[in-house]
Motif scaffolding. Sequence first.
Motif, PDB file in Angstrom:
ATOM      1  N   GLU A   8       0.691  -1.078   0.032  1.00  0.00           N
ATOM      2  CA  GLU A   8       0.134  -0.380  -0.154  1.00  0.00           C
ATOM      3  C   GLU A   8       1.404   1.055  -0.051  1.00  0.00           C
ATOM      4  O   GLU A   8       2.343   1.121   0.770  1.00  0.00           O
ATOM      5  CB  GLU A   8      -1.041  -0.067   0.857  1.00  0.00           C
TER       6      GLU A   8
ATOM      7  N   ILE B  88      -3.757   3.602  -0.963  1.00  0.00           N
ATOM      8  CA  ILE B  88      -4.010   3.339  -2.180  1.00  0.00           C
ATOM      9  C   ILE B  88      -2.677   1.815  -2.344  1.00  0.00           C
ATOM     10  O   ILE B  88      -2.337   1.350  -2.162  1.00  0.00           O
ATOM     11  CB  ILE B  88      -2.823   4.309  -3.253  1.00  0.00           C
ATOM     12  N   THR B  89      -3.993   0.561  -2.567  1.00  0.00           N
ATOM     13  CA  THR B  89      -2.934  -0.704  -2.835  1.00  0.00           C
ATOM     14  C   THR B  89      -2.794  -0.779  -4.201  1.00  0.00           C
ATOM     15  O   THR B  89      -2.763  -0.829  -5.060  1.00  0.00           O
ATOM     16  CB  THR B  89      -4.683  -1.427  -2.950  1.00  0.00           C
ATOM     17  N   THR B  90      -1.556  -1.629  -4.195  1.00  0.00           N
ATOM     18  CA  THR B  90      -0.609  -1.770  -5.357  1.00  0.00           C
ATOM     19  C   THR B  90      -0.397  -2.903  -5.645  1.00  0.00           C
ATOM     20  O   THR B  90      -0.613  -3.851  -4.124  1.00  0.00           O
ATOM     21  CB  THR B  90       0.313  -0.753  -4.902  1.00  0.00           C
TER      22      THR B  90
ATOM     23  N   GLN C  95       7.175  -0.922 -10.818  1.00  0.00           N
ATOM     24  CA  GLN C  95       5.249  -0.032 -11.049  1.00  0.00           C
ATOM     25  C   GLN C  95       5.322   1.632 -10.715  1.00  0.00           C
ATOM     26  O   GLN C  95       6.325   2.557 -10.499  1.00  0.00           O
ATOM     27  CB  GLN C  95       4.763  -0.929 -10.618  1.00  0.00           C
TER      28      GLN C  95
ATOM     29  N   ILE D 230       2.703   4.206 -10.034  1.00  0.00           N
ATOM     30  CA  ILE D 230       2.066   4.208  -9.950  1.00  0.00           C
ATOM     31  C   ILE D 230       1.232   5.758 -10.305  1.00  0.00           C
ATOM     32  O   ILE D 230       1.838   6.994  -9.721  1.00  0.00           O
ATOM     33  CB  ILE D 230       1.366   3.805  -7.998  1.00  0.00           C
TER      34      ILE D 230
ATOM     35  N   GLY E 156      -4.926   7.123  -8.385  1.00  0.00           N
ATOM     36  CA  GLY E 156      -4.479   5.588  -7.944  1.00  0.00           C
ATOM     37  C   GLY E 156      -4.860   4.480  -8.367  1.00  0.00           C
ATOM     38  O   GLY E 156      -5.373   3.035  -7.105  1.00  0.00           O
ATOM     39  N   GLN E 157      -3.650   4.440  -9.106  1.00  0.00           N
ATOM     40  CA  GLN E 157      -3.615   3.219  -9.488  1.00  0.00           C
ATOM     41  C   GLN E 157      -2.171   2.618 -10.544  1.00  0.00           C
ATOM     42  O   GLN E 157      -1.789   4.168 -10.981  1.00  0.00           O
ATOM     43  CB  GLN E 157      -4.927   2.419 -10.785  1.00  0.00           C
ATOM     44  N   LYS E 158      -1.998   1.888 -10.800  1.00  0.00           N
ATOM     45  CA  LYS E 158      -0.463   1.552 -11.356  1.00  0.00           C
ATOM     46  C   LYS E 158      -0.661   1.831 -13.290  1.00  0.00           C
ATOM     47  O   LYS E 158      -2.144   1.021 -13.413  1.00  0.00           O
ATOM     48  CB  LYS E 158      -0.387  -0.269 -10.850  1.00  0.00           C
ATOM     49  N   THR E 159      -0.334   2.162 -13.706  1.00  0.00           N
ATOM     50  CA  THR E 159      -0.059   2.350 -15.051  1.00  0.00           C
ATOM     51  C   THR E 159       1.075   1.708 -15.635  1.00  0.00           C
ATOM     52  O   THR E 159       0.626   1.672 -16.970  1.00  0.00           O
ATOM     53  CB  THR E 159      -0.798   4.067 -15.487  1.00  0.00           C
TER      54      THR E 159
END
Length: 510
Positions: A273, A309-311, A338, A340, A345-348
């Motif tokens: 997170e 944010i969960t990663t 990764q 983020i 709030g997301q992995k891109t």
Amino acid sequence: MTRLIVSLSALLMTVSAPFADPVVDYAENCQECHGVNRLGGIGPALIPQTLGRMRGPNLVSVIRDGRAATQMPAFGDLMSDSRIDALAAFLQEPLVDVPPWGAEEIMASRILNEDYQPANKPVWSSDPMNITLAVETGDHHVSVLDGDTFETLDRFPTPFAVHGGPKFSPEGRYVFIMSRDGWVQKYDLYALKEVGRIRAGLNSRNIAMSHDGKWIAVANYLPNTLTILAAENLSVAAVQEIKGKDGTPSRISAVYQAPPRKSFVLALKDVPEIWEVFYGPNPPHYGFAHDWRIEGPAPHTKPFPVRKITTPDYLDDFFFDQSYEYVMGASRSGAGGQVIDLVIGQKTADLDLPGMPHLGSGITWQHGDTTVMATPHLKDNAVSVIDMQTWKTVKRIETLGPGFFMRSHENSPYVWVDVFFGPNRDVMHVIDKQSLEIVKTLRPEKGATVAHVEFTRNGRHALVSIWEDEGAMIVYDAQTLEEIRRLPMKKPSGKYNVWNKITFSEGTSH
Ligand code: DHE
């Protein structure tokens, strides 16, 4: 546990007492670095709460084989397998007595310097924006240098085992320094006096200063907390227990400030997170649940809303793009990296970053029509250069060994990167920012570890550490790459220029 402590007496003990008590083994071999009661010192605290992902066979192999990219040596030649097993089991036993370390205890540890008198203007006549600090870990001091003449204006004692970059207040007057055992020291560069210090954690990672200079966030391993201090008087503004969304307690990998977002961004080490803690007056609306607000103890009533944010993977280390929207993260397991996006709030994106990149010392620069980011690797003989638009690797520059730190400056055509580990730890590579080729490899003192670079304000000089007990800071002409001067120092580690730091020069780390 430095190699030095693996003394002859330990060796003799090993031979003469094969069934030695792990308590004695700890006192003989570990205590000097990991602290009395295993509560941490130059090395981390060695108790279940801080060992995290290191439990079980991992712990045994670290004791036996040492740990890459740290100062933990191998004990396999000195202790039998059964003694190592016993020591590992002992380290996993909960402490009978872990002192509580909440707001009350932290406040009670605060020591304000009674002799300190604020000065309205500097007591020296140097350029305040070119003041440069050199942290000397050999005897736990900081040298305050005039960045033009390299005269030492002061040399003051720090808490034990300073780690991470000191953080300057936005106008460059005060500096905050953190030690691994959780002390945060405030020093007034104008008056050349310590203002005070406070123990914000028992074992801490790093600190971040809010862009407005009001708050200092302290990332702790032990206890599993984030401490927020009021920069003005080092009082406790908040202490937040760190637990993942499912309740798992976690250490903090690191905390940094994100100035345009008026937030602190931290990564959890034991839970995948990222947290963003807002300190500004109008935090963005992310639908904060009530228990996601950090409430300060009286007399502070300021809440710090927290977004979680969960990663997809853990982040042991991370880096921001210049807009502070994107976080580039990597886990020490070395699987890759990764990206983020903090806005959504997301992995891109994924990053091709094997070999333990040391993102904490990454830097950026303009390369053609794009911006690139470069990072050394703690386990690979390479520097990776990544395009920050496509997130693709532009080049992996082969080096003479794994590196720890890199730096550049807007006015310099070069990037400097050390080789911190292995037989070539006495070299420093200089890389051309456009051709991405190594143009010179400096070896200022054969056999001596050479590491960490900082530039002076205008980028004219590059300052390099001879990272040895009887070491030195070498002043190079940053254009001709010729040595100009050597200032003897006690194991100098990082150097920090006020201007480069408070302007967030693209050539420095956060
Ligand atoms: Fe560091 C910075 C993590 C070991 C010297 N190091 C940092 C930062 C992080 C970090 C997250 C950025 C913090 C900041 O500046 O706010 N360091 C880690 C580790 O995880 C690691 C590999 C293992 C550990 O034991 O914690 C580690 N670091 C070391 C060392 O062994 C070094 C070489 C010696 C020491 O003093 O412990 C070391 N780290 C430094 C220095 C900086 C640093 C000098 C600041 C660099 C800068 O220019 O800002």
